[in-house]
Design a protein around this motif. Structure first.
Motif, short mmCIF file in Angstrom:
data_model
loop_
_atom_site.label_atom_id
_atom_site.label_comp_id
_atom_site.label_asym_id
_atom_site.label_seq_id
_atom_site.Cartn_x
_atom_site.Cartn_y
_atom_site.Cartn_z
N VAL A 223 0.85 -1.19 0.00
CA VAL A 223 0.00 0.00 0.00
C VAL A 223 0.89 1.24 0.00
CG1 VAL A 223 -1.81 1.26 1.23
CG2 VAL A 223 -1.74 -1.25 1.34
N CYS A 224 0.73 2.09 -1.01
CA CYS A 224 1.49 3.34 -1.07
C CYS A 224 0.79 4.38 -0.20
CB CYS A 224 1.62 3.84 -2.50
SG CYS A 224 2.57 5.38 -2.60
N ARG A 225 1.51 4.90 0.77
CA ARG A 225 0.93 5.88 1.68
C ARG A 225 0.77 7.26 1.04
NH1 ARG A 225 5.04 9.02 3.28
NH2 ARG A 225 7.09 8.06 3.45
N ALA B 215 6.74 5.09 -8.27
CA ALA B 215 6.48 6.44 -8.80
C ALA B 215 6.58 7.49 -7.71
CB ALA B 215 5.11 6.49 -9.46
N CYS B 216 6.00 7.22 -6.55
CA CYS B 216 6.02 8.20 -5.46
C CYS B 216 7.40 8.34 -4.83
CB CYS B 216 4.99 7.84 -4.40
SG CYS B 216 3.29 8.06 -4.98
N SER B 217 8.13 7.25 -4.69
CA SER B 217 9.47 7.37 -4.11
C SER B 217 10.39 8.10 -5.08
CB SER B 217 10.05 6.01 -3.71
OG SER B 217 10.17 5.16 -4.82
N GLY B 218 10.20 7.90 -6.40
CA GLY B 218 10.97 8.64 -7.39
C GLY B 218 10.63 10.12 -7.37
N ALA B 219 9.34 10.44 -7.22
CA ALA B 219 8.90 11.83 -7.15
C ALA B 219 9.47 12.50 -5.91
CB ALA B 219 7.38 11.92 -7.16
N ASN B 220 9.50 11.77 -4.78
CA ASN B 220 10.06 12.34 -3.54
C ASN B 220 11.56 12.61 -3.70
OD1 ASN B 220 7.66 12.40 -2.20
ND2 ASN B 220 7.98 10.46 -1.14
N ARG B 221 12.29 11.71 -4.39
CA ARG B 221 13.72 11.93 -4.62
C ARG B 221 13.93 13.15 -5.50
NH1 ARG B 221 14.01 6.24 -4.73
NH2 ARG B 221 13.81 6.19 -6.99
N MET B 222 13.08 13.32 -6.52
CA MET B 222 13.21 14.48 -7.41
C MET B 222 12.94 15.77 -6.64
SD MET B 222 14.25 13.56 -10.30
CE MET B 222 13.97 15.02 -11.28
N ARG B 223 11.92 15.78 -5.79
CA ARG B 223 11.62 16.98 -4.99
C ARG B 223 12.78 17.31 -4.06
NH1 ARG B 223 6.19 15.22 -5.28
NH2 ARG B 223 6.35 13.92 -3.44
N ILE C 256 3.18 -1.07 4.14
CA ILE C 256 2.91 0.33 3.80
C ILE C 256 4.22 1.03 3.51
CG2 ILE C 256 1.94 2.50 4.63
CD1 ILE C 256 0.14 0.72 6.46
N GLY C 257 4.25 1.79 2.44
CA GLY C 257 5.45 2.52 2.06
C GLY C 257 5.17 3.40 0.87
N LEU C 258 6.15 3.56 0.02
CA LEU C 258 5.99 4.38 -1.18
C LEU C 258 6.19 3.52 -2.41
CD1 LEU C 258 8.03 7.56 -0.14
CD2 LEU C 258 5.55 7.35 -0.31
N CYS C 259 5.30 3.64 -3.37
CA CYS C 259 5.44 2.93 -4.64
C CYS C 259 6.62 3.54 -5.42
CB CYS C 259 4.15 3.00 -5.46
SG CYS C 259 3.75 4.65 -6.07
N CYS D 156 0.13 7.85 -2.77
CA CYS D 156 -0.90 7.90 -3.82
C CYS D 156 -2.05 6.93 -3.58
CB CYS D 156 -0.28 7.61 -5.19
SG CYS D 156 0.27 5.90 -5.40
N GLY D 157 -1.91 6.01 -2.61
CA GLY D 157 -2.99 5.07 -2.30
C GLY D 157 -3.00 3.82 -3.16
N ASP D 158 -2.02 3.66 -4.06
CA ASP D 158 -1.95 2.46 -4.91
C ASP D 158 -1.86 1.22 -4.03
OD1 ASP D 158 -1.63 1.12 -7.46
OD2 ASP D 158 0.46 0.81 -6.89
N ILE D 159 -2.59 0.18 -4.41
CA ILE D 159 -2.55 -1.09 -3.69
C ILE D 159 -2.24 -2.19 -4.70
CG2 ILE D 159 -3.85 -2.78 -2.34
CD1 ILE D 159 -5.63 -0.53 -1.38
N ARG D 160 -1.24 -3.00 -4.38
CA ARG D 160 -0.84 -4.11 -5.26
C ARG D 160 -0.88 -5.41 -4.48
NH1 ARG D 160 1.15 -2.36 -10.50
NH2 ARG D 160 0.85 -0.13 -10.33
#
Length: 170
Positions: free
Chosen positions: A114-116, A157-165, A152-155, A118-122
């Motif tokens: 579960v991505c905390r 896409a979201c972990s990549g976006a956080n690194r870019m920010r 629970i963590g970051l998918c 974006c809410g993506d669930i796999r």
């Protein structure tokens, strides 16, 4: 499955192919009939919408995916059908980090990522977690029925976006 686990379906964002959905629905109809559960067009349409969507859809998402010929089916009806199918063990409710209900047609033993953000669930299966059972010592008066493991963590896409920010703000 290896030590690190694996995603059950790498195409999760794409959804299931039409022939897979048809096969799942045929098994659903057989299971319902075997158990004496009436198969209505509405129940089948709701089940089909959940099966086709590997993102673990919300009630609203299922409602939007109901076929045009059933446009008059209300959101409340979809919710009642989903609750009924869950109660009958034909679908499962998935725990999220949000307060929204999400549903899964995959009843095989598995966990969820579960991505905390974006809410993506796999769906995810980890052999090391298969042995985790409900402890025998549960507080008095509580009857445990199942154990739901989610990571629970970051998918990606979201972990990549956080690194870019983080790079931009440096």
């Amino acid at each position: 499955m290896g030590k690190q686990g694996k995603s059950i379906d790498p195409r999760a964002s794409a959804g299931r192919r039409a022939e897979e959905v048809d096969a799942w629905c045929a098994r659903f109809v057989e299971d319902c009939r075997r158990r004496g559960i009436r198969v209505t067009a509405q129940r089948l349409a709701v089940y089909r919408a959940v099966v086709a969507d590997l993102s673990h859809p919300t009630v609203e998402t299922v409602h939007r995916r109901i076929p045009r010929q059933m446009e008059s089916m209300s959101l409340a009806t979809v919710y009642r059908i989903l609750e009924f199918l869950e109660r009958e063990g034909l679908l499962r409710r998935v725990s999220t980090t949000e307060s929204v209900c999400r549903f899964d047609a995959n009843l095989d033993h598995h966990q969820h990522l579960v991505c905390r953000s974006c809410g993506d669930i796999r769906d995810w299966a980890e052999a090391a977690l298969d042995g985790v059972r409900i402890p025998r010592r549960i507080p008095r008066g509580f009857r445990a029925e199942s154990l739901d493991i989610r990571v629970i963590g970051l998918c990606r896409a979201c972990s990549g976006a956080n690194r870019m920010r983080a790079k931009i703000s440096q």
